[in-house]
Design a protein around this motif. Structure first.
Motif, short mmCIF file in Angstrom:
data_model
loop_
_atom_site.label_atom_id
_atom_site.label_comp_id
_atom_site.label_asym_id
_atom_site.label_seq_id
_atom_site.Cartn_x
_atom_site.Cartn_y
_atom_site.Cartn_z
N UNK A 271 0.84 -1.20 0.00
CA UNK A 271 0.00 0.00 0.00
C UNK A 271 0.87 1.25 0.00
N UNK A 272 1.91 1.25 0.84
CA UNK A 272 2.80 2.40 0.88
C UNK A 272 3.54 2.61 -0.43
N UNK A 273 3.94 1.51 -1.09
CA UNK A 273 4.62 1.61 -2.37
C UNK A 273 3.72 2.16 -3.46
N UNK A 274 2.47 1.72 -3.49
CA UNK A 274 1.51 2.22 -4.48
C UNK A 274 1.30 3.72 -4.30
N UNK A 275 1.18 4.14 -3.05
CA UNK A 275 0.94 5.57 -2.79
C UNK A 275 2.14 6.41 -3.25
N UNK A 276 3.36 5.93 -2.95
CA UNK A 276 4.56 6.67 -3.36
C UNK A 276 4.62 6.81 -4.88
N UNK A 277 4.31 5.72 -5.60
CA UNK A 277 4.36 5.76 -7.07
C UNK A 277 3.30 6.72 -7.63
N UNK A 278 2.11 6.69 -7.06
CA UNK A 278 1.05 7.59 -7.54
C UNK A 278 1.44 9.04 -7.32
N UNK A 279 2.08 9.34 -6.19
CA UNK A 279 2.52 10.71 -5.94
C UNK A 279 3.48 11.19 -7.02
N UNK A 280 4.29 10.27 -7.57
CA UNK A 280 5.26 10.64 -8.60
C UNK A 280 4.72 10.48 -10.01
N UNK A 281 3.44 10.12 -10.13
CA UNK A 281 2.80 10.08 -11.44
C UNK A 281 2.87 8.74 -12.14
N UNK A 282 3.12 7.66 -11.41
CA UNK A 282 3.18 6.33 -12.01
C UNK A 282 2.00 5.49 -11.54
N UNK A 283 1.39 4.75 -12.46
CA UNK A 283 0.21 3.95 -12.13
C UNK A 283 0.54 2.47 -11.98
N UNK A 284 1.16 1.87 -13.02
CA UNK A 284 1.49 0.45 -12.96
C UNK A 284 2.71 0.26 -12.05
N UNK A 285 2.54 -0.55 -11.01
CA UNK A 285 3.56 -0.60 -9.97
C UNK A 285 3.96 -2.05 -9.65
N UNK A 286 5.25 -2.27 -9.53
CA UNK A 286 5.79 -3.49 -8.92
C UNK A 286 6.53 -3.05 -7.66
N UNK A 287 6.13 -3.59 -6.52
CA UNK A 287 6.79 -3.22 -5.28
C UNK A 287 7.74 -4.32 -4.84
N UNK A 288 8.90 -3.91 -4.35
CA UNK A 288 9.91 -4.83 -3.85
C UNK A 288 10.34 -4.34 -2.48
N UNK A 289 9.91 -5.05 -1.45
CA UNK A 289 10.18 -4.66 -0.06
C UNK A 289 11.20 -5.65 0.50
N UNK A 290 12.46 -5.21 0.61
CA UNK A 290 13.52 -6.09 1.10
C UNK A 290 13.89 -5.68 2.51
N UNK A 291 13.63 -6.55 3.44
CA UNK A 291 13.96 -6.28 4.83
C UNK A 291 15.18 -7.06 5.26
N UNK A 292 15.22 -7.43 6.52
CA UNK A 292 16.37 -8.15 7.05
C UNK A 292 16.35 -9.63 6.75
N UNK A 293 15.14 -10.21 6.63
CA UNK A 293 15.04 -11.66 6.46
C UNK A 293 14.38 -12.09 5.17
N UNK A 294 13.58 -11.22 4.55
CA UNK A 294 12.83 -11.65 3.37
C UNK A 294 12.59 -10.49 2.43
N UNK A 295 12.12 -10.84 1.22
CA UNK A 295 11.73 -9.84 0.21
C UNK A 295 10.28 -10.11 -0.17
#
Length: 710
Positions: A271-295
């Motif tokens: 949800x946070x990734x979609x919002x960030x992309x929309x703010x910058x004018x992008x609609x089609x989104x692939x989000x990649x959330x890489x933390x300490x243990x998983x992606x």
């Protein structure tokens, strides 16, 4: 209004506090406390309130994403569960669907049998039977029911699941058993199938209700403890938790149905990734959330989250037939361990060093080389930088770990070993993204990659280059995007019932009646949460299939009067969905609505808070320092002198040409050579990959022509 979002990850607990009155945002990270996640949460809340100069009693909204329920399932350490079910159906949880994880293996582990949600001795039956039409065929034997409940009480079960056949058609017997349990064993956690999942599919319903009982006691105790600790600390606002369907629930509702908290954190990141992309004018989104243990990988065409098919919603290979956003998770994170297996193959993950002891460079006792250690060795993480703003790094420990465990084993240079580990990590994530996009009919070249998590911006450009993705967006606080996503959604509940009716020749009165019942239920639930009617939105959904098919597709149904035009619209939408999913449709076939759903949404007003980056500095003063960083150039690992910038010193609209590294408290962004970046007014770093992709393509074409000549 002051709003706080807290997301608990495997390594760090992320926090963001937004003061909408002042237009300011404050972020913070503290190490997670796996033995008791609430300790890390409370510690982080105290610290961020000091950073923001905010009293805890001034926080108006508190939103939380947690992995507690998910971890219980994956670690097989849930409650001691008892079950009451219909005579003759004691072993449904053991038999399952005869599906095998590996079709041709005679020796394989079946989790639902090796680690049963309910032990067989605690699965007890009573005499009762409801027909598929909802009629009572065999009355409930209340005397036997009391005897069985007393046996479960003597066995000291922590939770009891009640699952009868066709209780979704007539819940009378289950409701009576619930009353008897409350009389005989009032302190036990209850999971009643008509309350948790009132829809057909016998095994999936039994598994879901048992899973809710399995995670229930520990999860509800965690929620209650956290709520109490927050109250004692002075937080007066209600606690709300992220659900797997992308909506928020109150703490009371989450404690009653904790199964809806599965994948809580990853959904918030999407949800946070979609919002960030929309703010910058992008609609089609692939989000990649890489933390300490998983992606965590999500694909959102047109900025819309996709829901998984209800038969594909599994956690640890246990069926959990609940609404769940389509997100895939792989074992690839900053703590992923690099090693040489018994066959001499260089691998990375899925094993992780986690938060404790963590990567070798943390100097907490970790001795194995990790992805983070590789980034330190290649200069992508500066030796003087501090992770999460406070954790110092020791590059010499990273070098020792890679030399001992990889370089000496494979007879290679230490930095080549580190670069190889990052190549393997990148390859694993590229494969996972292709599984989620290309194999589901989406072209990554038409999407924007949003990289989040503490490690996402380190890998983003390398992954985008492999997939020919033209733009990368790094949100303002990439390391806490999941926490940001918590503040970007609404209170959401999904009510469902089985209809099993034809839309081609419908019983309109029955459909109207069932939708009305679900809508009233959703409104009542949201009103109990404090919402006025004008702040409530209802959405209709039908699970449809052609007559003779075994599986349904989820179809959004229109608002308004349910009449012939309404039926035709749902049918047309189903044909389109079937065409999109299977590249075929059959307009002459009868369409059935198996389940109908009402999604009740309580609207929470949240405005986009633009970044104030650069407000304190109107002139770009250049890089703070430079450092030698290793990049792959012309198929060789080359050392390049690279400027390092502090993000909070960059004015809005700053343009940087790669190579460059942008540091901030919660993450580090790597911009390779031939890439261009711009900092927009929302604090997003937008990276243009087109030149780098073009050079790669030209090189590939030249190599192909040279090969043809030879």
């Amino acid at each position: 209004m002051k709003r706080l979002g807290v997301d608990v990850g495997g390594t760090f607990t992320d926090l963001i506090l937004i003061n909408e009155d002042e237009g300011n945002s404050y972020v913070h990270k503290v190490p997670s406390t796996p033995q008791d996640p609430s300790e890390g949460v409370i510690k982080g809340v105290y610290e961020i309130s000091k950073i923001a100069s905010t009293k805890l009693n001034e926080i108006d909204q508190f939103f939380h994403g947690t992995t507690v329920a998910t971890n219980i399932v994956l670690e097989h350490n849930g409650a001691n569960v008892g079950m009451i079910t219909t005579d003759g159906f004691r072993d449904i949880l053991h038999i399952a669907r005869h599906k095998r994880p590996y079709n041709f293996s005679l020796y394989q582990d079946l989790p639902w049998q090796s680690y049963p949600l309910v032990k067989r001795r605690n699965r007890l039956t009573v005499s009762e039977r409801i027909t598929s039409d909802g009629d009572v065929l065999t009355p409930l034997d209340e005397v036997k029911t009391r005897e069985q409940i007393k046996k479960l009480k003597e066995a000291k079960v922590d939770a009891i699941a009640v699952c009868f056949l066709f209780s979704f058609k007539n819940s009378t017997h289950e409701n009576r058993v619930k009353e008897i349990i409350e009389e005989e064993y009032p302190d036990v956690f209850l999971s009643i199938s008509n309350e948790i999942l009132p829809q057909y599919r016998e095994y999936e319903r039994f598994s879901t209700v048992a899973l809710n009982a399995f995670v229930g006691p520990k999860t509800s105790n965690y929620i209650k403890k956290l709520k109490t600790n927050l109250k004692d600390a002075g937080v007066k606002s209600n606690l709300h938790l992220m659900q797997s369907n992308g909506g928020i629930a109150t703490s009371e509702m989450a404690a009653e149905k904790p199964i809806n908290l599965l994948l809580s954190g990853p959904v918030a990141g999407l949800i946070g990734g979609i919002k960030a992309a929309k703010n910058s004018g992008f609609e089609n989104v692939i989000t990649l959330d890489i933390g300490g243990t998983s992606a965590d990988i999500g694909v959102a065409p047109s900025g819309e989250m996709r829901m998984r098919h209800l038969l594909d919603t599994q956690i640890g290979q246990y069926n959990a037939m609940i609404p769940m956003v389509d997100i895939d998770t792989i074992g690839a994170g900053g703590g992923s361990i690099a090693y040489v297996d018994k066959g001499g193959i260089f691998r990375v993950g899925p094993q992780s060093a986690g938060a404790d002891p963590g990567p070798a460079c943390y100097d907490r006792g970790g001795e194995l080389p990790t992805s983070t250690d590789a980034n330190v060795l290649l200069g992508r993480l500066h030796p003087d930088s501090k992770l999460a703003g406070s954790m110092p790094l020791k590059p010499e420990l990273s070098e020792w770990a890679y030399k001992k465990h990889i370089a000496e084993e494979l007879n290679m240079d230490v930095r080549d070993a580190a670069a190889g580990a990052l190549k393997i990590m990148t390859h694993n994530m590229v494969n996972a993204i292709e599984m989620n996009s290309v194999r589901k009919g989406y072209d990554p070249r038409e999407f924007t990659l949003v990289a989040t998590g503490g490690a996402g911006p380190l890998f983003a450009c390398d992954i985008a280059e492999e997939l020919n993705i033209p733009y990368v967006v790094i949100p303002p606080y990439p390391g806490i995007t999941a926490a940001m996503g918590l503040l970007s959604t609404d209170i959401t509940y999904e009510k469902v019932t089985t209809l099993w009716g034809s839309l081609s020749s419908p019983d309109t009165a029955e459909i109207k009646s069932k939708f009305k019942g679900l809508e009233d239920e959703a409104i009542t639930t949201l009103k109990n949460d404090g919402f006025d009617l004008e702040d409530i939105v209802l959405k209709r959904v039908c699970d449809c299939r052609y007559e003779g098919q075994g599986y349904e597709l989820r179809v959004d149904a229109p608002e308004g009067e349910i009449d012939d035009n309404w039926m035709n619209e749902v049918i047309n939408r189903f044909h389109e969905a079937h065409e999109r999913e299977y590249a075929s449709q059959f307009p002459d076939q009868e369409v059935l609505a198996i389940n109908i759903r009402v999604i009740g949404v309580g609207i929470i007003n949240s405005e986009d808070t633009e970044s104030n980056y650069g407000n304190m500095q109107s002139v770009f003063k250049g890089a703070k320092k430079s450092h030698e960083v290793y990049f792959w150039l012309n198929d060789e690992l080359q050392k390049v002198k690279t400027p390092i910038y502090e993000k909070n010193s960059l004015p809005v609209d700053t343009e940087l040409n790669g190579p460059a590294i942008i540091q901030q408290k919660d993450s580090t962004t790597v911009i390779p050579p031939y890439c261009k970046s711009t900092l927009d007014k929302f604090g997003n770093i937008v990276i243009d990959m087109k030149e780098k992709i073009s050079l790669k393509t030209e090189k590939f074409i030249a190599a192909s022509k040279e090969k043809e000549v030879k």
